[in-house]
Design a protein around this motif. Structure first.
Motif: not given
Length: 291
Positions: A224-252
């Motif tokens: 589990k990690m925190n990722v800034p919006k501008e780096r999200l696509e790059k981080i997701v491309s690096l991650l393996p997963s059973l289906n796809a990583p879970t991504v949720s926005s942080l409050y405000q």
């Protein structure tokens, strides 16, 4: 509850590993001293501890409904049982064990054909006899009560058939492996009568499902990690997963929380790469079961 599943737990080298696997799966098995009937926190199960070498016999003759034992001992006893699932685990590694033929390091024997007329010592007598007979190699096979490796050193045998996971013990005794006879692993088995019983079949299937889930979880961890919006696509491309990583926005915030499951073997390389590409607050956590 009147009806219960009679379950066999292997005694000996696999006993502790089996009890630990059941604990991760949700069952606590308590072995009290010398008792062959341990307690289990499930009113639908009665446990018995037996030698793995004999387990398939007790299942076939319906003394036990189901049990865990080695594929090798099922073959040795020619048992007519229902194999529910393979379970690869041991006291040493997560790899299947193997039965091998070994000779003295300086022996002139190079292959199994060279064993014609020789004497072999093993605990796996019936299977070994059948194995050589099918290949038209005449050998004398004698039962070994233990310390099989020492039979060659003491001149009591020309070769041994022994089970190993890494081969290190065989090498440590000055022996050389010349042939692999079979791979083996633990199997969950049941007799045909129990498998046809609706209650017992459902209980056996429950055990199989959760044991396999616990074994799979051993090879995986959660990230589990925190990722800034501008780096999200790059981080997701690096991650393996059973289906796809879970991504949720942080409050405000323009940051996101990203969660995934990854194999333990890649974590040491993955975490530095994630940090390099903008991930922060990375948490790694163990998993109990993955179903």
């Amino acid at each position: 509850m009147n009806e219960k599943l009679k379950l066999g737990i292997p005694k000996g080298s696999l006993e502790s590993a089996t009890i630990a696997l059941f604990k991760r799966s949700g069952w606590n098995i308590n072995v009290n001293g010398r008792s062959y009937f341990p307690e289990i926190n499930d009113d639908a199960i009665d446990c018995a501890i037996c030698r793995a070498q004999e387990m398939s016999i007790y299942v076939e003759n319906e003394t036990l409904d189901a049990a865990l034992t080695g594929k090798d001992w099922i073959a040795e006893n020619s048992s007519d049982v229902h194999v529910i699932t393979d379970l690869v685990y041991s006291k040493v590694s997560s790899r299947p064990a193997k039965w091998v033929i070994a000779v003295a390091y300086d022996s002139p024997v190079k292959n199994i054909e060279d064993l014609e007329g020789k004497k072999i010592s093993t605990e796996l007598v019936k299977y070994t006899k059948k194995y050589f007979k099918e290949r038209n190699i005449n050998v004398t096979v004698e039962f070994s009560w233990g310390a099989t490796e020492a039979k060659i050193v003491s001149g009591l045998a020309d070769a041994i058939v022994e089970v190993t996971e890494t081969g290190s013990t065989i090498k440590a005794h000055g022996l050389r492996i010349i042939h692999e006879m079979m791979q083996t692993n633990t199997q969950l088995i049941a007799n045909h009568k129990a498998w046809e019983n609706k209650f017992k079949r459902e209980k056996i299937e429950q055990i199989a499902l959760l044991l396999k889930g616990a074994l799979l979880a051993e090879k995986l961890v959660g990230l589990k990690m925190n990722v800034p919006k501008e780096r999200l696509e790059k981080i997701v491309s690096l991650l393996p997963s059973l289906n796809a990583p879970t991504v949720s926005s942080l409050y405000q915030s323009t940051w996101f929380s990203v969660e995934t499951v990854a194999h333990v073997n890649i974590i040491r390389d993955l975490i530095p790469e994630l940090l390099k590409n903008g991930a922060e607050g990375i948490i790694e956590y163990p998993l109990n079961k993955v179903i």
